[in-house]
Scaffold this motif. Structure first.
Motif, PDB file in Angstrom:
ATOM      1  N   ARG A 140     -50.120  35.955  -5.209  1.00 55.49           N
ATOM      2  CA  ARG A 140     -51.496  35.466  -5.209  1.00 55.49           C
ATOM      3  C   ARG A 140     -52.338  36.070  -4.091  1.00 55.49           C
ATOM      4  NH1 ARG A 140     -52.822  34.489  -9.662  1.00 55.49           N
ATOM      5  NH2 ARG A 140     -54.269  32.781  -9.249  1.00 55.49           N
ATOM      6  N   ALA A 141     -51.701  36.380  -2.958  1.00 55.51           N
ATOM      7  CA  ALA A 141     -52.459  36.959  -1.840  1.00 55.51           C
ATOM      8  C   ALA A 141     -52.210  38.448  -1.662  1.00 55.51           C
ATOM      9  CB  ALA A 141     -52.126  36.219  -0.545  1.00 55.51           C
ATOM     10  N   GLY A 142     -51.305  39.028  -2.436  1.00 57.99           N
ATOM     11  CA  GLY A 142     -51.106  40.471  -2.414  1.00 57.99           C
ATOM     12  C   GLY A 142     -50.442  41.014  -1.175  1.00 57.99           C
ATOM     13  N   TYR A 235     -57.393  34.339  -0.063  1.00 60.32           N
ATOM     14  CA  TYR A 235     -57.012  32.964   0.246  1.00 60.32           C
ATOM     15  C   TYR A 235     -56.146  32.445  -0.891  1.00 60.32           C
ATOM     16  CZ  TYR A 235     -57.578  27.846   0.461  1.00 60.32           C
ATOM     17  OH  TYR A 235     -57.354  26.485   0.479  1.00 60.32           O
ATOM     18  N   ALA A 236     -55.001  31.836  -0.557  1.00 55.95           N
ATOM     19  CA  ALA A 236     -54.118  31.263  -1.575  1.00 55.95           C
ATOM     20  C   ALA A 236     -53.650  29.901  -1.108  1.00 55.95           C
ATOM     21  CB  ALA A 236     -52.917  32.174  -1.832  1.00 55.95           C
ATOM     22  N   SER A 237     -53.605  28.939  -2.030  1.00 61.45           N
ATOM     23  CA  SER A 237     -53.186  27.591  -1.660  1.00 61.45           C
ATOM     24  C   SER A 237     -52.283  26.994  -2.718  1.00 61.45           C
ATOM     25  CB  SER A 237     -54.388  26.676  -1.461  1.00 61.45           C
ATOM     26  OG  SER A 237     -53.951  25.360  -1.165  1.00 61.45           O
ATOM     27  N   PRO A 238     -51.084  26.531  -2.315  1.00 55.82           N
ATOM     28  CA  PRO A 238     -50.223  25.784  -3.233  1.00 55.82           C
ATOM     29  C   PRO A 238     -50.631  24.319  -3.331  1.00 55.82           C
ATOM     30  CG  PRO A 238     -49.113  26.090  -1.137  1.00 55.82           C
ATOM     31  CD  PRO A 238     -50.409  26.825  -1.038  1.00 55.82           C
ATOM     32  N   MET A 239     -51.680  23.927  -2.603  1.00 57.50           N
ATOM     33  CA  MET A 239     -52.215  22.560  -2.648  1.00 57.50           C
ATOM     34  C   MET A 239     -53.678  22.612  -3.070  1.00 57.50           C
ATOM     35  SD  MET A 239     -49.681  20.605  -1.562  1.00 57.50           S
ATOM     36  CE  MET A 239     -50.436  19.099  -0.950  1.00 57.50           C
ATOM     37  N   PRO A 240     -53.969  23.233  -4.208  1.00 59.40           N
ATOM     38  CA  PRO A 240     -55.370  23.476  -4.556  1.00 59.40           C
ATOM     39  C   PRO A 240     -56.085  22.212  -5.031  1.00 59.40           C
ATOM     40  CG  PRO A 240     -53.957  24.192  -6.342  1.00 59.40           C
ATOM     41  CD  PRO A 240     -53.043  23.766  -5.223  1.00 59.40           C
ATOM     42  N   PRO A 242     -60.199  20.763  -6.257  1.00 64.94           N
ATOM     43  CA  PRO A 242     -61.287  21.298  -7.086  1.00 64.94           C
ATOM     44  C   PRO A 242     -62.042  22.445  -6.422  1.00 64.94           C
ATOM     45  CG  PRO A 242     -61.295  18.891  -7.110  1.00 64.94           C
ATOM     46  CD  PRO A 242     -60.285  19.304  -6.080  1.00 64.94           C
ATOM     47  N   GLY A 243     -62.162  22.412  -5.073  1.00 67.45           N
ATOM     48  CA  GLY A 243     -62.889  23.461  -4.382  1.00 67.45           C
ATOM     49  C   GLY A 243     -62.277  24.836  -4.577  1.00 67.45           C
ATOM     50  N   VAL A 244     -60.946  24.910  -4.654  1.00 69.98           N
ATOM     51  CA  VAL A 244     -60.278  26.200  -4.841  1.00 69.98           C
ATOM     52  C   VAL A 244     -60.612  26.769  -6.219  1.00 69.98           C
ATOM     53  CG1 VAL A 244     -58.062  27.386  -4.976  1.00 69.98           C
ATOM     54  CG2 VAL A 244     -58.434  25.611  -3.248  1.00 69.98           C
ATOM     55  N   PHE A 245     -60.544  25.921  -7.230  1.00 68.46           N
ATOM     56  CA  PHE A 245     -60.809  26.406  -8.589  1.00 68.46           C
ATOM     57  C   PHE A 245     -62.287  26.774  -8.758  1.00 68.46           C
ATOM     58  CE2 PHE A 245     -57.005  23.752  -9.031  1.00 68.46           C
ATOM     59  CZ  PHE A 245     -56.163  24.653  -9.667  1.00 68.46           C
ATOM     60  N   ALA A 258     -60.138  33.819  -3.818  1.00 70.25           N
ATOM     61  CA  ALA A 258     -59.473  32.522  -3.657  1.00 70.25           C
ATOM     62  C   ALA A 258     -58.630  32.262  -4.889  1.00 70.25           C
ATOM     63  CB  ALA A 258     -60.498  31.409  -3.475  1.00 70.25           C
ATOM     64  N   ARG A 259     -57.372  31.911  -4.674  1.00 63.72           N
ATOM     65  CA  ARG A 259     -56.478  31.700  -5.809  1.00 63.72           C
ATOM     66  C   ARG A 259     -55.569  30.497  -5.561  1.00 63.72           C
ATOM     67  NH1 ARG A 259     -56.203  37.570  -5.254  1.00 63.72           N
ATOM     68  NH2 ARG A 259     -57.226  38.552  -7.038  1.00 63.72           N
ATOM     69  N   ALA A 260     -55.304  29.747  -6.621  1.00 65.38           N
ATOM     70  CA  ALA A 260     -54.332  28.658  -6.571  1.00 65.38           C
ATOM     71  C   ALA A 260     -52.940  29.231  -6.789  1.00 65.38           C
ATOM     72  CB  ALA A 260     -54.649  27.628  -7.648  1.00 65.38           C
ATOM     73  N   VAL A 261     -51.941  28.608  -6.172  1.00 64.40           N
ATOM     74  CA  VAL A 261     -50.549  29.018  -6.332  1.00 64.40           C
ATOM     75  C   VAL A 261     -49.875  28.018  -7.253  1.00 64.40           C
ATOM     76  CG1 VAL A 261     -48.376  29.515  -5.165  1.00 64.40           C
ATOM     77  CG2 VAL A 261     -50.547  29.945  -3.989  1.00 64.40           C
ATOM     78  N   MET A 262     -49.430  28.480  -8.413  1.00 63.70           N
ATOM     79  CA  MET A 262     -48.735  27.644  -9.376  1.00 63.70           C
ATOM     80  C   MET A 262     -47.308  28.171  -9.508  1.00 63.70           C
ATOM     81  SD  MET A 262     -51.383  25.828  -9.843  1.00 63.70           S
ATOM     82  CE  MET A 262     -50.865  24.687 -11.105  1.00 63.70           C
TER      83      MET A 262
END
Length: 326
Positions: A140-142, A235-240, A242-245, A258-262
């Protein structure tokens, strides 16, 4: 077999010990005698019912995604594993009971042999948190896993995912800065962070250069962290939340992503983590260990938000309750 279950949605008080049927492995699966599991926040969040729309639970349910133990039975067509192999995995609970039981069915697609000599508790604590950190940073963050030159900020650097993320980033060659409270700064430094930010201090981020990557393991408002990214930052977050999406909708229009981590559990990525363990570049920090009979207390500890590293559940030693230990 003995297992901890909950029969209805709610808090840790819903957990109870029960005798349930021992599962059998189908094609492409093995049966594991569980030595240890670990607690992840998703365990008690699912049990609360708050995630029922996206992660429904069939009740009664046995919680636990992380497992380490010994193979005791092979399903039809299984090759590459033998009875007695020490293994670990992030399991799919759709196959049967979760990991907080004496036995668990595990698919070959998520299974790996545990590194030789690795403590079973540490082997159990690695999969979910480790896979999340790896996929967050790499996919997600490359972040390249070798020869990285990025400047990486890990938010929640002393937590389950964060403390592993610090080590993966350091092993890649990146410059790593961890964010945690002062009481956990020594731990984060010992894991390889080049610098540690105590977020409880006044103006803690003053003087910090722009970052190429932010791995946010805490969640909440992503915009302050995105503001700390340089041009082309990720930016990547495994705790996304609504702001991340919402922010991800702007990815095509801005240089910052900005990306969510699933999490996608798979054996190949678990072996990547195992090789880092074998090379001495990755270790799992254990906050507390609890016997299976004290799973309620383990969940309460996790819910406190004061965990440094991971909480281990010792399933094979579940016959008698006892005090937790580091």
């Amino acid at each position: 077999m003995r297992a901890m279950i909950y029969r209805s949605y709610g808090g840790p008080e819903r957990l109870e010990m029960a005798d349930i049927p021992r599962p059998s492995p189908g094609p492409g699966h093995v049966l594991v005698r569980v030595i240890a599991s670990s607690v992840n926040p998703v365990d008690w969040k699912r049990a609360s019912g708050k995630l029922r729309l996206i992660m429904p639970v069939t009740l009664p349910a046995v919680p636990g995604f992380d497992v380490a133990g010994d193979v005791v039975e092979l399903g039809p067509g299984v090759t590459g594993y033998a009875i007695g192999d020490r293994v670990h995995a992030r399991i799919a609970t759709s196959l049967g009971p979760g990991a907080c039981a004496e036995y668990a069915v595990v698919g070959l697609d998520v299974l790996a042999k545990a590194p030789a000599g690795m403590d079973p508790g540490e082997a159990a604590a690695l999969p979910l948190a480790g896979l999340t950190a790896l996929q967050g940073l790499r996919d997600r963050a490359g972040l390249p896993l070798e020869g990285a030159r990025e400047r990486v900020l890990v938010v929640g650097a002393s937590g389950g995912v964060g403390h592993i993320g610090v080590q993966i980033a350091r092993a890649s060659g990146a410059t790593v800065v961890g964010v945690c409270s002062g009481r956990n700064a020594a731990l984060v430094s010992s894991l390889g962070a080049h610098d540690v930010i105590d977020y409880t201090k006044p103006n803690p981020y003053r003087g910090q250069a722009p970052f190429d990557i932010v791995l946010d393991c805490v969640g909440g408002n992503p915009f302050p962290w995105i503001a700390m990214l340089g041009r082309g930052g990720r930016y990547a977050s495994p705790m996304p939340g609504p702001g991340v999406f919402l922010r991800s909708l702007l990815n095509p229009l801005t240089g910052k992503k900005a990306r969510a981590v699933m999490l996608k559990s798979n054996a190949a990525d678990l072996r990547v983590l195992d090789r880092l363990v074998e090379a001495g570049k990755l270790r799992v920090a254990i906050d507390r260990r609890y016997p299976l009979t004290d799973l309620r207390a383990a969940w309460e500890r996790s819910m406190s938000g004061r965990v440094a590293g991971k909480i281990v559940i010792e399933v094979a030693a579940a016959e008698a309750s006892g005090p937790s230990r580091p």
